[in-house]
Design a protein around this motif. Structure first.
Motif, PDB file in Angstrom:
ATOM      1  N   ILE A  19     -59.085 -87.930 -30.836  1.00  0.00           N
ATOM      2  CA  ILE A  19     -59.265 -88.351 -29.402  1.00  0.00           C
ATOM      3  C   ILE A  19     -59.103 -90.012 -29.498  1.00  0.00           C
ATOM      4  O   ILE A  19     -58.610 -90.531 -28.721  1.00  0.00           O
ATOM      5  CB  ILE A  19     -60.429 -87.994 -28.675  1.00  0.00           C
ATOM      6  CG1 ILE A  19     -60.016 -86.323 -28.547  1.00  0.00           C
ATOM      7  CG2 ILE A  19     -60.559 -88.478 -27.531  1.00  0.00           C
ATOM      8  CD1 ILE A  19     -61.310 -85.420 -28.084  1.00  0.00           C
ATOM      9  N   ARG A  38     -54.893 -86.993 -29.457  1.00  0.00           N
ATOM     10  CA  ARG A  38     -55.391 -85.652 -28.592  1.00  0.00           C
ATOM     11  C   ARG A  38     -56.032 -86.034 -27.351  1.00  0.00           C
ATOM     12  O   ARG A  38     -56.500 -87.029 -27.382  1.00  0.00           O
ATOM     13  CB  ARG A  38     -56.451 -85.134 -29.380  1.00  0.00           C
ATOM     14  CG  ARG A  38     -56.825 -83.774 -28.820  1.00  0.00           C
ATOM     15  CD  ARG A  38     -58.079 -83.222 -29.691  1.00  0.00           C
ATOM     16  NE  ARG A  38     -57.673 -82.384 -30.722  1.00  0.00           N
ATOM     17  CZ  ARG A  38     -57.735 -80.904 -30.748  1.00  0.00           C
ATOM     18  NH1 ARG A  38     -58.214 -80.255 -29.839  1.00  0.00           N
ATOM     19  NH2 ARG A  38     -57.328 -80.238 -31.733  1.00  0.00           N
ATOM     20  N   LYS A  39     -55.510 -85.226 -26.225  1.00  0.00           N
ATOM     21  CA  LYS A  39     -56.333 -85.655 -24.991  1.00  0.00           C
ATOM     22  C   LYS A  39     -57.569 -85.033 -24.941  1.00  0.00           C
ATOM     23  O   LYS A  39     -57.894 -83.947 -25.550  1.00  0.00           O
ATOM     24  CB  LYS A  39     -55.247 -85.009 -23.811  1.00  0.00           C
ATOM     25  CG  LYS A  39     -54.014 -85.655 -23.748  1.00  0.00           C
ATOM     26  CD  LYS A  39     -54.235 -86.935 -22.758  1.00  0.00           C
ATOM     27  CE  LYS A  39     -52.663 -87.257 -22.584  1.00  0.00           C
ATOM     28  NZ  LYS A  39     -52.662 -88.495 -21.595  1.00  0.00           N
ATOM     29  N   LEU A  40     -58.247 -85.445 -23.970  1.00  0.00           N
ATOM     30  CA  LEU A  40     -59.723 -84.925 -23.553  1.00  0.00           C
ATOM     31  C   LEU A  40     -59.358 -83.607 -22.965  1.00  0.00           C
ATOM     32  O   LEU A  40     -58.567 -83.399 -22.060  1.00  0.00           O
ATOM     33  CB  LEU A  40     -60.308 -85.942 -22.575  1.00  0.00           C
ATOM     34  CG  LEU A  40     -60.958 -87.089 -23.566  1.00  0.00           C
ATOM     35  CD1 LEU A  40     -61.279 -88.308 -22.205  1.00  0.00           C
ATOM     36  CD2 LEU A  40     -62.016 -86.672 -24.590  1.00  0.00           C
TER      37      LEU A  40
END
Length: 124
Positions: free
Chosen positions: A89, A94-96
């Protein structure tokens, strides 16, 4: 009579008057304290439209907040589920997730509005 702020000159005049009032020992609910309150509302409204402040990137907001709180990235890892997930993140790989957004909002006090913003993912 107070009126909406429409020019920079109006803004400067209202700021000067607000400053004058703040130097006084105002009594609550007095004419002057009410004037200061109305001036503050008008000044804030003008500045929000004239000088908008963009919300920070979600990752920048997280890094800023953990620094403010004196937290380590390993403590952040516990909130986000694992060290590798936190690393992905923070590196923009990577997205939340909605669950992470909720935890960051509740535990760190970062506004959900900031966390849900779209942001660029980094290519591998």
């Amino acid at each position: 009579m107070l009126k909406p702020i429409k020019t920079n000159k109006d803004h400067d005049n209202y700021l000067a008057r607000a400053y004058e009032l703040m130097q006084m020992d105002l009594k609550p609910n007095s004419k002057e304290s009410d004037e200061l309150e109305v001036l503050s509302i008008l000044i804030e409204a003008y500045e929000k439209t004239k000088y908008p402040i963009e919300s920070p990137n979600p990752i920048e907001a997280i890094l800023f907040r953990i620094d403010q709180l004196g937290m380590s990235k390993s403590e952040l890892s516990k909130l986000l589920g694992s060290r590798s997930r936190a690393s992905e993140i923070l590196k923009g790989k990577r997205k939340l997730s909605i669950t992470m957004i909720r935890k960051l909002n509740q535990e760190l006090g970062i506004s959900a509005q900031t966390l849900i913003q779209d942001y660029e993912m980094l290519d591998d």
